[in-house]
Design an enzyme around this catalytic site. Structure first.
Site, PDB file in Angstrom:
ATOM      1  N   LYS A   1     -10.262   6.085 -18.748  1.00 31.99           N
ATOM      2  CA  LYS A   1     -10.796   6.519 -19.863  1.00 31.99           C
ATOM      3  C   LYS A   1      -9.792   6.209 -21.048  1.00 31.99           C
ATOM      4  O   LYS A   1      -9.566   5.177 -21.529  1.00 31.99           O
ATOM      5  CB  LYS A   1     -11.298   8.082 -19.789  1.00 31.99           C
ATOM      6  CG  LYS A   1     -11.981   8.308 -18.558  1.00 31.99           C
ATOM      7  CD  LYS A   1     -13.467   7.692 -18.499  1.00 31.99           C
ATOM      8  CE  LYS A   1     -13.872   7.560 -16.995  1.00 31.99           C
ATOM      9  NZ  LYS A   1     -14.071   8.923 -16.474  1.00 31.99           N
TER      10      LYS A   1
ATOM     11  N   ARG B   1       0.766  -1.135  -0.090  1.00 30.38           N
ATOM     12  CA  ARG B   1      -0.189  -0.065   0.102  1.00 30.38           C
ATOM     13  C   ARG B   1       0.665   1.265   0.085  1.00 30.38           C
ATOM     14  O   ARG B   1       0.349   2.400  -0.347  1.00 30.38           O
ATOM     15  CB  ARG B   1      -1.070   0.006   1.278  1.00 30.38           C
ATOM     16  CG  ARG B   1      -1.705   1.305   1.308  1.00 30.38           C
ATOM     17  CD  ARG B   1      -3.163   1.179   2.315  1.00 30.38           C
ATOM     18  NE  ARG B   1      -2.866   0.400   3.352  1.00 30.38           N
ATOM     19  CZ  ARG B   1      -2.288   0.580   4.503  1.00 30.38           C
ATOM     20  NH1 ARG B   1      -1.736   2.036   4.411  1.00 30.38           N
ATOM     21  NH2 ARG B   1      -2.194  -0.239   5.293  1.00 30.38           N
TER      22      ARG B   1
ATOM     23  N   TYR C   1     -16.780  16.829 -13.863  1.00 27.51           N
ATOM     24  CA  TYR C   1     -17.507  15.467 -13.892  1.00 27.51           C
ATOM     25  C   TYR C   1     -18.346  15.485 -12.581  1.00 27.51           C
ATOM     26  O   TYR C   1     -18.092  16.145 -11.427  1.00 27.51           O
ATOM     27  CB  TYR C   1     -16.210  14.436 -13.541  1.00 27.51           C
ATOM     28  CG  TYR C   1     -16.646  13.072 -13.404  1.00 27.51           C
ATOM     29  CD1 TYR C   1     -17.101  12.212 -14.471  1.00 27.51           C
ATOM     30  CD2 TYR C   1     -16.430  12.253 -12.260  1.00 27.51           C
ATOM     31  CE1 TYR C   1     -17.355  10.995 -14.315  1.00 27.51           C
ATOM     32  CE2 TYR C   1     -16.654  11.369 -12.065  1.00 27.51           C
ATOM     33  CZ  TYR C   1     -17.159  10.373 -13.176  1.00 27.51           C
ATOM     34  OH  TYR C   1     -17.572   9.051 -12.739  1.00 27.51           O
TER      35      TYR C   1
ATOM     36  N   ASP D   1      -7.607  18.317 -13.865  1.00 26.86           N
ATOM     37  CA  ASP D   1      -7.990  16.888 -14.290  1.00 26.86           C
ATOM     38  C   ASP D   1      -7.793  16.705 -15.770  1.00 26.86           C
ATOM     39  O   ASP D   1      -8.740  17.685 -16.579  1.00 26.86           O
ATOM     40  CB  ASP D   1      -9.440  16.765 -13.882  1.00 26.86           C
ATOM     41  CG  ASP D   1      -9.982  15.130 -13.949  1.00 26.86           C
ATOM     42  OD1 ASP D   1      -9.370  14.607 -14.925  1.00 26.86           O
ATOM     43  OD2 ASP D   1     -10.851  14.960 -13.704  1.00 26.86           O
TER      44      ASP D   1
HETATM   45  C1  LIG Z   1     -14.200   9.314 -15.185  1.00 25.98           C
HETATM   46  C2  LIG Z   1     -13.986  10.556 -14.668  1.00 25.98           C
HETATM   47  C3  LIG Z   1     -13.703  10.859 -13.377  1.00 25.98           C
HETATM   48  C4  LIG Z   1     -13.628   9.708 -12.288  1.00 25.98           C
HETATM   49  O1  LIG Z   1     -12.812   8.687 -12.673  1.00 25.98           O
HETATM   50  P1  LIG Z   1     -13.008   7.183 -12.137  1.00 25.98           P
HETATM   51  O2  LIG Z   1     -11.670   6.355 -12.802  1.00 25.98           O
HETATM   52  O3  LIG Z   1     -14.213   6.487 -12.659  1.00 25.98           O
HETATM   53  O4  LIG Z   1     -12.856   7.098 -10.722  1.00 25.98           O
HETATM   54  C5  LIG Z   1     -12.893  12.097 -13.175  1.00 25.98           C
HETATM   55  N1  LIG Z   1     -12.790  13.026 -13.657  1.00 25.98           N
HETATM   56  C6  LIG Z   1     -13.530  12.834 -15.081  1.00 25.98           C
HETATM   57  C7  LIG Z   1     -13.104  14.264 -16.212  1.00 25.98           C
HETATM   58  C8  LIG Z   1     -13.953  11.812 -15.563  1.00 25.98           C
HETATM   59  O5  LIG Z   1     -14.209  11.693 -17.153  1.00 25.98           O
END
Ligand SMILES: *Cc1c(COP(=O)(O)O)cnc(C)c1O
Length: 405
Positions: A209, A59, A112, A185
């Site tokens: 993604k 971890r 998001y 992000d």
């Molecule tokens: C999907 C997504 C998240 C969250 O990611 P997870 O891997 O589902 O926890 C955060 N920000 C954006 C822009 C996303 O498309």
């Protein structure tokens, strides 16, 4: 020479497998031996760590996960990076590490849905952190939102689902001028934008993604200075260490094998999305894509985007009503296998969803209106399977049948 993320990735030290394999081995151990008992207290005190090949417990640091972190640091051009079990855990750990009760966050009003709920509901209730949501393309509004205890500005490089492009250098200037940090992000735009090169202090990713690319793995990453990553992993005060959203080494191994073709994939996502957007615009449809001159931040992306990766794989179409949006998506999926009516993005096939009633449903009707997310807005993550002409013919046929054209 400007930063080239693909070049940077290719230059990072390659990790060979235990027996000289071209791919690294998976270190599937949760605990690690030391030959010398004196080493263990030194690792606990943070005097020795993965840099020197000293591991303690999975971890904390795992060699395979650590290598993927090095690759992602190269991708974003940051001093370090570390991987997490999901994008949400990368985001929540970063914000919690930077904020204490009473602190304040300025966040973009189009983010998001999960992040919106985290900042708007969870963190205020559980951690006493307050937030102001603003339109981050309005720099005056951002400047006015700062308070004494504003610790960070949070935005998405290309926002979900409005596809607004953040002017990262300007936002970094504003944040730094007020003693705050900029967290971006970059899930929608890996390789397309390099936020850390433009002034962002921390870049977070949902690797679920585009980087994963096959909609089979949930994962995330924090890319930042070595100092911040060490802070996140601190045995006493580190959010990643103590909240424990650890990435499995088998997942890290899988993802590491997908980074080499991320560039090819992103180029093709962008090329197809650009072609679709241009053809939709020609037909007079209400399409939004940052690679179209009609997009409000077309110029911003031209100025700050990396050369050769286009404007990303997402576009939206306002069909006028929720009913029409549903009919269009059902027709495309069920009659043509054009793509799938599913949330998420960055898959090799096209994914489509109606944002207001799915991934942005955490927003109130008022917040949806304010962010310009219409009920009939369909978000497409354009895939690269099949041929472009085949996909376009399927798309045009369905548009006509459901009366969007
Ligand atoms: C999907 C997504 C998240 C969250 O990611 P997870 O891997 O589902 O926890 C955060 N920000 C954006 C822009 C996303 O498309």
């Amino acid at each position: 020479m400007p930063f080239d993320p693909e070049r940077s990735l290719a230059e990072v030290r390659h990790e060979f497998g235990e027996h000289g394999g071209v791919n690294m081995s998976i270190e599937a151990s949760t605990t690690f031996t030391v030959l010398d008992a004196e080493l263990m207290p030194e690792i606990f005190q943070g005097h020795r760590g993965p840099e020197g090949g000293c591991y303690l417990y999975g971890r904390h640091f795992n060699p395979t996960v650590y290598v993927l972190g090095r690759y992602l640091a190269a991708l974003e051009g940051t001093g370090a990076a570390y991987c997490t079990a999901s994008g949400m855990s990368a985001i929540s750990s970063t914000i919690m590490q930077m904020c204490s009760p009473g602190d304040h966050v300025i966040a973009s009003d189009t983010i998001y849905g999960g992040t919106f709920a985290l900042l708007g509901e969870f963190l205020p209730a559980k951690a006493g952190i307050s937030v102001t949501f603003v339109d981050i393309s309005d720099h005056e509004a951002v400047a006015l939102a700062f308070r004494d205890r504003t610790r960070l500005v949070f935005c998405e490089s290309i926002a979900n689902p409005t596809l607004a492009v953040a002017d990262i250098p300007a936002l970094a200037g504003l944040a730094h001028g007020h003693g705050a940090r900029l967290v971006v992000d970059n899930t929608f735009a890996p390789l397309v934008l390099s936020p850390a090169q433009l002034g962002a202090d921390v870049v977070v990713h949902s690797l679920t993604k585009f980087i994963g690319g096959a909609s089979d793995i949930i994962a995330g990453a924090v890319c930042a200075s070595q100092e911040f990553i060490i802070e996140l992993m601190d045995l006493h005060t580190g959010a990643l260490m103590l909240l424990g959203p650890t990435m499995d080494p088998k997942v890290a191994h899988e993802l590491a094998l997908r980074l080499p073709h991320l560039g090819m994939r992103m180029r093709e996502h962008s090329r197809r999305a650009q072609a679709f957007a241009e053809r939709m615009a020609e037909l007079g449809l209400a399409v939004t894509y940052p690679g179209l001159p009609s997009h409000p931040q077309y110029g911003v992306l031209k100025r700050i985007g990396n050369e050769g990766f286009g404007a990303g794989g997402l576009l939206t179409l306002d069909t006028g009503s929720k009913e029409r949006a549903f009919e269009l998506m059902e027709g495309l999926q069920n009659d043509h296998r054009f793509g799938y009516l599913a949330v998420s993005l960055g898959y090799f096939d096209t994914l489509m969803s109606c944002s207001a009633s799915s991934t942005s449903s955490e927003l109130s009707d008022e917040a949806l209106r304010q962010a310009g997310i219409q009920p009939g807005l369909v978000r497409f993550s354009i895939g690269y399977t099949g041929t472009l002409e085949q996909r376009w013919a399927q798309f045009e046929d369905t548009l006509r049948r459901v009366g969007v054209l």
